[in-house]
Design an enzyme around this catalytic site. Structure first.
Site, PDB file in Angstrom:
ATOM      1  N   LYS A 171       0.826  -1.208   0.000  1.00 51.45           N
ATOM      2  CA  LYS A 171       0.000   0.000   0.000  1.00 51.45           C
ATOM      3  C   LYS A 171       0.864   1.263   0.000  1.00 51.45           C
ATOM      4  CE  LYS A 171      -2.362  -1.399   3.638  1.00 51.45           C
ATOM      5  NZ  LYS A 171      -1.871  -2.804   3.727  1.00 51.45           N
ATOM      6  N   THR A 172       1.889   1.298   0.841  1.00 47.68           N
ATOM      7  CA  THR A 172       2.786   2.456   0.867  1.00 47.68           C
ATOM      8  C   THR A 172       3.535   2.589  -0.451  1.00 47.68           C
ATOM      9  OG1 THR A 172       3.068   2.217   3.266  1.00 47.68           O
ATOM     10  CG2 THR A 172       4.702   3.544   2.095  1.00 47.68           C
ATOM     11  N   ASP A 217      -1.661   6.803   6.163  1.00 46.73           N
ATOM     12  CA  ASP A 217      -1.653   5.395   6.532  1.00 46.73           C
ATOM     13  C   ASP A 217      -2.549   5.164   7.753  1.00 46.73           C
ATOM     14  OD1 ASP A 217      -0.959   2.754   6.347  1.00 46.73           O
ATOM     15  OD2 ASP A 217       1.042   2.975   7.198  1.00 46.73           O
ATOM     16  N   THR A 277      -5.831  -1.427   6.907  1.00 42.47           N
ATOM     17  CA  THR A 277      -5.872  -2.883   7.003  1.00 42.47           C
ATOM     18  C   THR A 277      -7.257  -3.352   7.436  1.00 42.47           C
ATOM     19  OG1 THR A 277      -5.060  -2.747   9.276  1.00 42.47           O
ATOM     20  CG2 THR A 277      -3.421  -3.078   7.549  1.00 42.47           C
ATOM     21  N   ARG A 322       6.648  -8.065   1.840  1.00 41.07           N
ATOM     22  CA  ARG A 322       7.480  -7.590   2.958  1.00 41.07           C
ATOM     23  C   ARG A 322       8.187  -8.758   3.640  1.00 41.07           C
ATOM     24  NH1 ARG A 322       4.249  -4.028   6.607  1.00 41.07           N
ATOM     25  NH2 ARG A 322       5.050  -2.369   5.274  1.00 41.07           N
TER      26      ARG A 322
END
Length: 342
Positions: free
Chosen positions: A66-67, A111, A160, A219
């Site tokens: 997302k980032t 975020d 999330t 990640r």
């Protein structure tokens, strides 16, 4: 809680390492073809009209990109990006200060948008729709709202837990994307690219070995790659490409099994199957039995175990499936009743 190699959340020291591995363009972003195609169309149309893109909401589990997508949006539009988070904005004045300092066309990445305070959230409604904020001066009957125009900008919200966002906020996003877990083949591509960036040579099959233990999350894949690099550097030291056997040995050392389960996952399965006879068992009892916080069990271990079909959540508690028993090398209760055959 002890940090785990397969924890999907990023710790602050890790964020700098992640930044070096992020793709810088949408064409380089792998694993979410539907989202990439749809978002690419939104950005291309905005460039053609020479306007700012619609506000974008990105939802999905942590670690899926997302980032990275927020930064790609800014790069594709040639715009600066401002980064903040919901927990950091607890007062409407905090948000007003950020919005009033934005430059035309800037991307504002927020975020954990679901954790923003209610007053700031209500101010954001007006800013997203009319590019204006009302700053209240004074208190009580003498309070006055002073409107402040802000330049057109693109809000990129990440969450999330999309279900916690109120309807009026969700409706103000022109484009909403749900990120899904990655296929092993896509993770292999990401691992090979990351290996090139950090200068690690991988033998054939090594990327697949790492990808298979990465829980569908880039990640985690990049984190495991770094641990494999460290292991190979210490134990090989000859500059040879890292073999699948070396990668497997490294990940075994860090207690990540071939399915991606770590120490906590196996402790949860062992507790449900052995200590509580397969369940049902409540979350609090389960957390005490493995020595972790209930939130850790619920947010880190449970989602992956449920996704693998090892655990079921019922109104009465958590229940282990036959697959969980077999993964631990145990005979499921149903098979025990049939004379031990299954």
């Amino acid at each position: 809680m002890e940090s785990s190699p397969v924890d999907p959340w990023a710790e602050p020291p890790e964020k700098a390492e992640e930044a070096a591995l992020r793709p810088g363009a949408l064409a380089e972003f792998r694993g979410q073809p539907r989202v990439s195609d749809q978002l690419g169309l939104v950005l291309e149309a905005a460039r053609a009209r020479q306007t700012t893109p619609d506000h974008v909401l990105l939802s999905g589990p942590p670690g899926l990109g997302k980032t990275t997508l927020a930064m790609i949006i800014a790069a594709e539009m040639g715009s600066p990006i401002r980064i903040s988070s919901g927990p950091a904005i607890q007062h409407a004045g905090d948000l007003a200060a950020i919005l009033s300092s934005l430059t035309p066309g800037e991307v504002f990445f927020l975020d954990e948008i679901h954790r923003m305070s209610k007053p700031a959230e209500e101010m954001l409604y007006l800013a997203m729709e009319d590019f204006r904020v009302d700053v209240v001066v004074g208190k009580g009957p003498g309070a006055t709202a002073i409107p402040i125009d802000i330049p057109p900008f693109t809000l990129v919200g990440a969450t999330t837990r999309a279900g916690l966002l109120p309807g009026p906020l969700r409706d103000r996003f022109g484009f909403t994307a749900q990120l899904e877990f990655y296929d092993p083949a896509d993770l292999e591509t990401i691992i090979k690219r990351s290996a090139g960036v950090i200068g690690v040579s991988l033998a054939k099959g090594t990327a697949a070995t790492i990808a298979g233990r990465s829980r569908g999350t880039p990640r985690i894949a990049n984190r495991l790659l770094r641990r494999v690099r460290d292991y190979a550097q210490v134990n090989n030291g000859d500059g040879e490409p890292v073999s699948p056997e070396t990668a497997a040995a490294a990940l075994d050392l860090y207690e990540v099994d071939p399915l991606g389960l770590d120490r906590l996952d196996r402790a949860v399965l062992d507790a449900v199957c052995v200590k509580f006879g397969g369940g049902p068992v409540g979350l609090s009892t389960l957390a005490i039995s493995v020595g972790e916080e209930p939130q850790t069990i619920e947010e880190v271990a449970e989602p992956f175990l449920v996704r693998l079909g090892f655990l079921m959540r019922t109104p009465r508690g958590r229940i282990a499936t036959d697959r969980a028993w077999r993964h631990l090398g145990l005979i499921p209760p149903a098979a025990q009743g049939a004379g031990g055959l299954f």
